[in-house]
Write a protein that holds these residues in place. Structure first.
Motif, PDB file in Angstrom:
ATOM      1  N   PRO A   1       3.766  -8.566  -0.079  1.00  0.00           N
ATOM      2  CA  PRO A   1       3.822  -8.395   1.380  1.00  0.00           C
ATOM      3  C   PRO A   1       2.565  -7.775   1.970  1.00  0.00           C
ATOM      4  CG  PRO A   1       5.903  -7.756   0.375  1.00  0.00           C
ATOM      5  CD  PRO A   1       4.949  -8.016  -0.758  1.00  0.00           C
ATOM      6  N   LEU A   2       1.955  -6.826   1.242  1.00  0.00           N
ATOM      7  CA  LEU A   2       0.750  -6.197   1.759  1.00  0.00           C
ATOM      8  C   LEU A   2      -0.372  -7.209   1.904  1.00  0.00           C
ATOM      9  CD1 LEU A   2      -0.649  -3.586   2.628  1.00  0.00           C
ATOM     10  CD2 LEU A   2      -1.292  -3.222   0.243  1.00  0.00           C
ATOM     11  N   GLN A   3      -0.500  -8.137   0.959  1.00  0.00           N
ATOM     12  CA  GLN A   3      -1.525  -9.169   1.038  1.00  0.00           C
ATOM     13  C   GLN A   3      -1.289 -10.070   2.247  1.00  0.00           C
ATOM     14  OE1 GLN A   3      -4.439 -10.012  -1.162  1.00  0.00           O
ATOM     15  NE2 GLN A   3      -4.704 -10.956   0.855  1.00  0.00           N
ATOM     16  N   ARG A   4      -0.030 -10.398   2.499  1.00  0.00           N
ATOM     17  CA  ARG A   4       0.276 -11.249   3.651  1.00  0.00           C
ATOM     18  C   ARG A   4      -0.082 -10.551   4.958  1.00  0.00           C
ATOM     19  NH1 ARG A   4       2.654 -15.796   2.566  1.00  0.00           N
ATOM     20  NH2 ARG A   4       3.767 -16.133   0.613  1.00  0.00           N
ATOM     21  N   ASP A   5       0.211  -9.260   5.047  1.00  0.00           N
ATOM     22  CA  ASP A   5      -0.141  -8.520   6.260  1.00  0.00           C
ATOM     23  C   ASP A   5      -1.648  -8.436   6.426  1.00  0.00           C
ATOM     24  OD1 ASP A   5       0.645  -6.649   8.537  1.00  0.00           O
ATOM     25  OD2 ASP A   5      -0.649  -5.335   7.329  1.00  0.00           O
ATOM     26  N   LEU A   6      -2.364  -8.227   5.325  1.00  0.00           N
ATOM     27  CA  LEU A   6      -3.823  -8.181   5.393  1.00  0.00           C
ATOM     28  C   LEU A   6      -4.383  -9.523   5.831  1.00  0.00           C
ATOM     29  CD1 LEU A   6      -6.588  -6.940   4.913  1.00  0.00           C
ATOM     30  CD2 LEU A   6      -6.331  -7.414   2.475  1.00  0.00           C
ATOM     31  N   THR A   7      -3.841 -10.604   5.310  1.00  0.00           N
ATOM     32  CA  THR A   7      -4.310 -11.934   5.698  1.00  0.00           C
ATOM     33  C   THR A   7      -4.084 -12.178   7.185  1.00  0.00           C
ATOM     34  OG1 THR A   7      -3.836 -12.772   3.480  1.00  0.00           O
ATOM     35  CG2 THR A   7      -4.084 -14.397   5.241  1.00  0.00           C
ATOM     36  N   ARG A   8      -2.908 -11.774   7.693  1.00  0.00           N
ATOM     37  CA  ARG A   8      -2.648 -11.930   9.130  1.00  0.00           C
ATOM     38  C   ARG A   8      -3.645 -11.124   9.958  1.00  0.00           C
ATOM     39  NH1 ARG A   8       2.887 -11.749   7.469  1.00  0.00           N
ATOM     40  NH2 ARG A   8       2.896  -9.478   7.767  1.00  0.00           N
TER      41      ARG A   8
ATOM     42  N   ARG B   1     -10.870  -3.722  14.302  1.00  0.00           N
ATOM     43  CA  ARG B   1     -11.554  -4.037  13.043  1.00  0.00           C
ATOM     44  C   ARG B   1     -11.925  -2.767  12.293  1.00  0.00           C
ATOM     45  NH1 ARG B   1     -15.867  -8.637  15.186  1.00  0.00           N
ATOM     46  NH2 ARG B   1     -14.416 -10.429  15.200  1.00  0.00           N
ATOM     47  N   SER B   2     -12.437  -1.793  13.033  1.00  0.00           N
ATOM     48  CA  SER B   2     -12.811  -0.529  12.402  1.00  0.00           C
ATOM     49  C   SER B   2     -11.605   0.138  11.759  1.00  0.00           C
ATOM     50  CB  SER B   2     -13.439   0.401  13.452  1.00  0.00           C
ATOM     51  OG  SER B   2     -13.659   1.688  12.920  1.00  0.00           O
ATOM     52  N   ARG B   3     -10.484   0.165  12.478  1.00  0.00           N
ATOM     53  CA  ARG B   3      -9.280   0.790  11.908  1.00  0.00           C
ATOM     54  C   ARG B   3      -8.838   0.072  10.640  1.00  0.00           C
ATOM     55  NH1 ARG B   3      -7.933   1.196  17.468  1.00  0.00           N
ATOM     56  NH2 ARG B   3      -6.750  -0.749  17.375  1.00  0.00           N
ATOM     57  N   LEU B   4      -8.889  -1.259  10.642  1.00  0.00           N
ATOM     58  CA  LEU B   4      -8.483  -2.007   9.445  1.00  0.00           C
ATOM     59  C   LEU B   4      -9.381  -1.684   8.260  1.00  0.00           C
ATOM     60  CD1 LEU B   4      -6.835  -4.229   8.028  1.00  0.00           C
ATOM     61  CD2 LEU B   4      -8.510  -5.888   8.902  1.00  0.00           C
ATOM     62  N   LEU B   5     -10.683  -1.664   8.469  1.00  0.00           N
ATOM     63  CA  LEU B   5     -11.614  -1.405   7.366  1.00  0.00           C
ATOM     64  C   LEU B   5     -11.466   0.014   6.842  1.00  0.00           C
ATOM     65  CD1 LEU B   5     -14.753  -3.246   8.801  1.00  0.00           C
ATOM     66  CD2 LEU B   5     -13.303  -3.998   6.911  1.00  0.00           C
ATOM     67  N   HIS B   6     -11.245   0.974   7.733  1.00  0.00           N
ATOM     68  CA  HIS B   6     -11.052   2.354   7.285  1.00  0.00           C
ATOM     69  C   HIS B   6      -9.731   2.502   6.531  1.00  0.00           C
ATOM     70  CE1 HIS B   6     -14.508   4.495   8.849  1.00  0.00           C
ATOM     71  NE2 HIS B   6     -14.381   3.888  10.010  1.00  0.00           N
ATOM     72  N   ARG B   7      -8.698   1.802   6.966  1.00  0.00           N
ATOM     73  CA  ARG B   7      -7.424   1.854   6.254  1.00  0.00           C
ATOM     74  C   ARG B   7      -7.556   1.267   4.856  1.00  0.00           C
ATOM     75  NH1 ARG B   7      -3.620  -0.198  11.349  1.00  0.00           N
ATOM     76  NH2 ARG B   7      -3.693   1.777  12.504  1.00  0.00           N
ATOM     77  N   LEU B   8      -8.281   0.171   4.750  1.00  0.00           N
ATOM     78  CA  LEU B   8      -8.470  -0.438   3.438  1.00  0.00           C
ATOM     79  C   LEU B   8      -9.255   0.490   2.516  1.00  0.00           C
ATOM     80  CD1 LEU B   8      -9.269  -4.136   4.431  1.00  0.00           C
ATOM     81  CD2 LEU B   8      -7.138  -3.224   3.514  1.00  0.00           C
ATOM     82  N   ARG B   9     -10.269   1.180   3.046  1.00  0.00           N
ATOM     83  CA  ARG B   9     -11.014   2.136   2.226  1.00  0.00           C
ATOM     84  C   ARG B   9     -10.113   3.264   1.739  1.00  0.00           C
ATOM     85  NH1 ARG B   9     -15.581   5.135   3.868  1.00  0.00           N
ATOM     86  NH2 ARG B   9     -16.281   5.017   1.721  1.00  0.00           N
TER      87      ARG B   9
ATOM     88  N   TRP C   1       2.531   1.476  -1.829  1.00  0.00           N
ATOM     89  CA  TRP C   1       2.574   2.434  -0.736  1.00  0.00           C
ATOM     90  C   TRP C   1       3.260   1.875   0.500  1.00  0.00           C
ATOM     91  CZ3 TRP C   1       1.556   7.113  -2.258  1.00  0.00           C
ATOM     92  CH2 TRP C   1       0.656   7.326  -3.297  1.00  0.00           C
ATOM     93  N   GLY C   2       3.367   0.554   0.606  1.00  0.00           N
ATOM     94  CA  GLY C   2       3.996  -0.015   1.790  1.00  0.00           C
ATOM     95  C   GLY C   2       3.777  -1.502   1.876  1.00  0.00           C
ATOM     96  N   THR C   3       4.440  -2.124   2.849  1.00  0.00           N
ATOM     97  CA  THR C   3       4.365  -3.574   2.993  1.00  0.00           C
ATOM     98  C   THR C   3       3.345  -4.013   4.021  1.00  0.00           C
ATOM     99  OG1 THR C   3       6.170  -3.498   4.603  1.00  0.00           O
ATOM    100  CG2 THR C   3       6.767  -3.867   2.288  1.00  0.00           C
ATOM    101  N   THR C   4       2.814  -3.089   4.817  1.00  0.00           N
ATOM    102  CA  THR C   4       1.738  -3.395   5.756  1.00  0.00           C
ATOM    103  C   THR C   4       0.577  -2.450   5.495  1.00  0.00           C
ATOM    104  OG1 THR C   4       2.451  -1.868   7.495  1.00  0.00           O
ATOM    105  CG2 THR C   4       3.446  -4.067   7.484  1.00  0.00           C
ATOM    106  N   VAL C   5      -0.584  -2.832   5.983  1.00  0.00           N
ATOM    107  CA  VAL C   5      -1.767  -2.001   5.758  1.00  0.00           C
ATOM    108  C   VAL C   5      -1.588  -0.634   6.414  1.00  0.00           C
ATOM    109  CG1 VAL C   5      -4.241  -1.798   6.161  1.00  0.00           C
ATOM    110  CG2 VAL C   5      -3.265  -4.013   5.561  1.00  0.00           C
ATOM    111  N   ALA C   6      -1.017  -0.608   7.622  1.00  0.00           N
ATOM    112  CA  ALA C   6      -0.860   0.663   8.336  1.00  0.00           C
ATOM    113  C   ALA C   6       0.126   1.591   7.626  1.00  0.00           C
ATOM    114  CB  ALA C   6      -0.403   0.394   9.769  1.00  0.00           C
ATOM    115  N   THR C   7       1.290   1.071   7.257  1.00  0.00           N
ATOM    116  CA  THR C   7       2.285   1.932   6.603  1.00  0.00           C
ATOM    117  C   THR C   7       1.820   2.363   5.215  1.00  0.00           C
ATOM    118  OG1 THR C   7       3.448  -0.028   5.753  1.00  0.00           O
ATOM    119  CG2 THR C   7       4.182   0.882   7.863  1.00  0.00           C
ATOM    120  N   ALA C   8       1.135   1.465   4.500  1.00  0.00           N
ATOM    121  CA  ALA C   8       0.644   1.831   3.172  1.00  0.00           C
ATOM    122  C   ALA C   8      -0.421   2.916   3.266  1.00  0.00           C
ATOM    123  CB  ALA C   8       0.088   0.597   2.461  1.00  0.00           C
ATOM    124  N   ALA C   9      -1.344   2.780   4.220  1.00  0.00           N
ATOM    125  CA  ALA C   9      -2.386   3.794   4.386  1.00  0.00           C
ATOM    126  C   ALA C   9      -1.782   5.124   4.813  1.00  0.00           C
ATOM    127  CB  ALA C   9      -3.419   3.322   5.403  1.00  0.00           C
TER     128      ALA C   9
END
Length: 802
Positions: free
Chosen positions: A404-411, A439-447, A488-496
């Motif tokens: 699920p996390l990969q799918r959320d990242l792809t979206r 975009r900045s928030r996504l990249l920082h969450r991934l880091r 950690w979670g199913t979305t990038v935000a919840t996992a981070a």
């Protein structure tokens, strides 16, 4: 090890005669010649089923290979469900024989299956990979040229025979790759006609049988288990489809699959194998990763060249030279049609002189260097990177299974128009724009999740908080990191958010928590901030080390600044930051005494950091009323205490001068005291380092303040010869950091020397030529309108009427 090319339907070990049976096509796992030969053999034999060396868990994913969105290079990714870091890849390129066999079977409606050892066993047989991507046993099941498993630990893997090297040496070649190209890769497509389709497989099967008889099994220690499983799967397929079955596998395995063994013996080899629950999917791969010999690479030195050989219907050398010419023209190099013609002729001539059936990569490279690059290896390196290796990034269809996390990242990538690319690129963001901020928030969450798609880079000429620069590059192993972060979670935000909260509770150092708070603000994780702030307050209350507090404050101040830019509520953070600043003001003066040189330098850097942080705190809306004055009082204490290290006293004096809290006369007096004859030269040099050293603009200060230059000059010329060598390294470090123009100006001023007192005719007492009597306010006022125009601001009414 370099794998063999194909082998025929019946081959036996030793000298046993060939018998009727399935079609065994031994291949080199990533070879265009093998791929063409497999396609020709399948067209000729028309088997009822195709069996391929690979993990059986991938059978359900095979139909996706026919999806129009599937573009190789791609890889099968298997990972343990309970431990995603325990992963393995099976990369496939367009020129991989296995990929050709899969596409042929799907295109002809023929059943296709994987028959290698299941990933549930192969993943359990190795340790999870290390922290660095592509390092460690995670590579163990990625197909290498000969076996589908690369050695996972050189200390435990016994030496094994390289069949291609042995065959090449037998044929009189000193380079096994060149022999393989001559015998297999340079076979023209016409040579793979129906009548000759099985000939190369038959010959290579006999060669591999002879090698295994002479050298024993000699392969990977796990080969026996894998081959036993493949024989069992082959027996099952023969019961279902008869002998009309084609098997595509590494050539080294062909004699073992053709050997007569009992089912009981094979099952005995598989008894007791460990298991883990595994999941599998398709992921994009890159040519660059195929070219790596370690990690998750496949050890193919020239995937771009191999892809060209496989895709070129005719005239491969002419077509290759045309590609090279096009690339060089894009880089503004003059390459004409005549250059292409001459390069082709030279490559063919070199091939004839070297006794090769067709010009290979070495001949084309030599011809390009001589004709198109004028003997230079600089443009040749570009050709190697862009064409010989290549920058191709594969694609997989949306219907491929993913966590699920990969799918959320792809979206998110699609919504924000951030397409993963194999080629590294720079991305500049303006945080005032909604899309760039997202975009900045996504990249920082991934880091924060350990998914290193983007790394912060130095901005281009901007030091403001509204701009960010990133360096993006998608690496094929990042899906493993995504799978690991899926816990950690199913979305990038919840996992981070979940990971940030966990790290806050586990952190022991104050600086770790302050850094985490900064990351949470940058990543836009307001749900995590309460947990992080509580941990921050707890650590700050318990930590009495001034150095730790000084290290923590700058990150908090930056966080407040980022929060203002990103419209984040940072009131609680401001309270903690103000409290830290107060404690630093109280504890810093005692901490600056009794330090050695290294400790003094470290504390000087901390003083700089605190000074900048307090400036940010005071500039913002914080509870730090009067903080600037209290900090100024601390700097005055540091500047005037003889017990404080010289580098810190000098730095405190400079900061006070820059802030306007110290007049030039007072600064000159303090410098005069620090450079007096009673001060040891080493202490005086340290004071100078603190006052005018580093990137603080100290050189320009000396250029424009004659008194300070005169004091430094007089002190330096008065240093005794026996102690000069002791202070020289520090002085060289101080002055070597200045810009060349500043050093040149200082040198000219010192070379001229002070103006004799009788020569001064302007009524002033300045000592060096080139200095004016003071600030010319009329000339300074004339500059202000220009500055207002540059800044785009109208002057204030009082300024306009002045």
């Amino acid at each position: 090890m370099s794998g063999g090319q194909a082998t025929p339907s019946s081959a036996t070990t030793g000298a046993a005669p060939a018998v009727a049976g399935p079609l065994l096509l031994g291949v080199r796992h990533h070879g265009p010649g093998s791929a063409r030969a497999v396609r020709a053999a399948l067209d000729a034999a028309r088997p009822a089923a195709v069996l391929i060396e690979g993990p059986p868990e991938g059978d359900a994913l095979l139909p996706l290979a026919a999806d129009p969105q599937m573009r190789p290079p791609v890889a099968l990714l298997a990972h343990a469900v309970d431990d995603p870091g325990r992963a393995a890849f099976w990369p496939l390129a367009e020129f991989s024989p296995e990929w050709v066999a899969i596409r042929w079977a799907l295109g002809h409606g023929v059943p296709v299956r994987f028959i290698d050892l299941p990933a549930t066993h192969s993943l359990a047989l190795k340790e999870p990979h290390g922290d660095q991507p592509g390092e460690g046993p995670g590579e163990a099941t990625a197909p290498a040229p000969e076996t589908s498993e690369a050695p996972e630990d050189e200390a435990t893997v016994t030496p094994h025979v390289d069949p291609i090297r042995v065959l090449a040496e037998t044929a009189g070649y000193d380079d096994p790759e060149r022999w393989w190209e001559d015998v297999v890769e340079h076979r023209s497509p016409a040579a793979d006609a129906t009548a000759d389709a099985l000939a190369p497989f038959t010959a290579l099967a006999e060669a591999m049988a002879a090698l295994r008889e002479a050298y024993g099994d000699g392969g990977h220690p796990r080969d026996a288990v894998r081959e036993a499983y493949m024989r069992i799967q082959l027996r099952t397929a023969r019961k279902e489809f008869g002998d009309g079955v084609a098997v595509v596998c590494g050539a080294w395995h062909v004699p073992a699959l053709a050997a007569r063994t009992t089912l009981a013996a094979d099952r005995a080899l598989l008894k007791g194998l460990p298991k883990v629950k595994a999941e599998m999917t398709w992921v994009p791969w890159t040519h660059r990763r195929l070219a790596r010999h370690s990690g998750y690479g496949a050890g193919i030195d020239s995937p771009g060249w191999y892809g060209h050989l496989f895709g070129a219907a005719d005239r491969p050398i002419e077509r290759w030279m045309t590609k090279v010419a096009g690339l060089l023209r894009e880089e503004d190099r003059f390459v004409s049609t005549a250059h292409v013609i001459e390069a082709v002729r030279l490559a063919e001539t070199l091939a004839a002189m070297r006794g090769r059936p067709l010009a290979g990569l070495s001949e084309t490279t030599d011809a390009v260097r001589a004709v198109m690059c004028e003997g230079s290896d600089v443009p040749l390196a570009l050709i190697q990177d862009r064409l010989v290796v290549g920058e191709t990034l594969g694609e997989v269809p949306d219907s491929a299974p993913a966590v699920p996390l990969q799918r959320d990242l792809t979206r998110s990538q699609r919504t924000l128009r951030l397409k993963p690319e194999a080629l590294e690129r720079e991305l500049d963001l303006d945080l005032r724009k909604e899309t760039d901020a997202a975009r900045s928030r996504l990249l920082h969450r991934l880091r924060l999740l350990g998914i290193g798609w983007g790394e912060p880079a130095e901005g281009r000429g901007s030091t403001g908080t509204f701009r960010e620069s990133w360096r993006l590059r998608w690496e094929p192993e990042l899906p493993v990191r995504v799978a690991e972060a899926g816990v950690w979670g199913t979305t990038v935000a919840t996992a981070a958010t979940a990971k940030a909260e966990s790290q806050a509770l586990a952190a022991t150092a104050l600086s770790e928590v302050t850094s985490l708070a900064e990351h949470c603000l940058l990543a836009g994780l307001p749900e995590a901030l309460p947990v992080v702030m509580k941990a921050l307050a707890d650590r700050a209350a318990l930590d009495a080390d001034v150095g730790h507090l000084a290290d923590a404050l700058p990150a908090l101040a930056r966080s407040l600044r980022y929060g203002d830019v990103r419209s984040t509520d940072t009131a609680a953070l401001a309270e903690v930051a103000a409290g830290l600043a107060e404690r630093i003001c109280v504890g810093l003066p005692p901490a600056c005494t009794g330090l050695d040189a290294d400790g003094a330098e470290a504390l000087r850097r901390q003083v700089d950091g605190v000074h900048g942080a307090i400036g940010l705190l005071v500039a913002g809306a914080t509870p730090a009323e009067g903080l600037r004055d209290r900090w100024g009082a601390v700097l005055r204490k540091l500047a005037g205490r003889d017990t404080v290290a010289g580098i810190i006293r000098g730095r405190a004096t400079r900061l006070l001068l820059d802030e306007g809290r110290l007049t030039e006369d007072e600064a000159a007096r303090l410098m005069g005291l620090a450079l007096s004859p009673g001060t040891p030269p080493a202490d005086a040099a340290a004071w100078i380092e603190g006052f005018v050293g580093g990137a603080s603009g100290g050189g320009m200060l000396l250029v424009h303040d004659e008194r300070l230059l005169s004091l430094v000059d007089a002190w330096l010329t008065g240093v005794p010869a026996d102690t000069f060598t002791d202070v020289l390294p520090l002085l060289r470090r101080t002055f070597s950091a200045y810009e060349p123009g500043v050093r040149r100006t200082l040198g000219e001023l010192v070379r001229r020397g002070p103006v004799p007192e009788g020569a001064r005719n302007d009524g002033t007492d300045h000592a060096y030529p080139g200095f004016g009597p003071g600030l010319d306010t009329d000339r300074a006022d004339a500059v202000e309108p220009v500055l207002h125009l540059l800044l785009g601001r109208a002057p204030a009414p009082a300024e306009a009427t002045a």
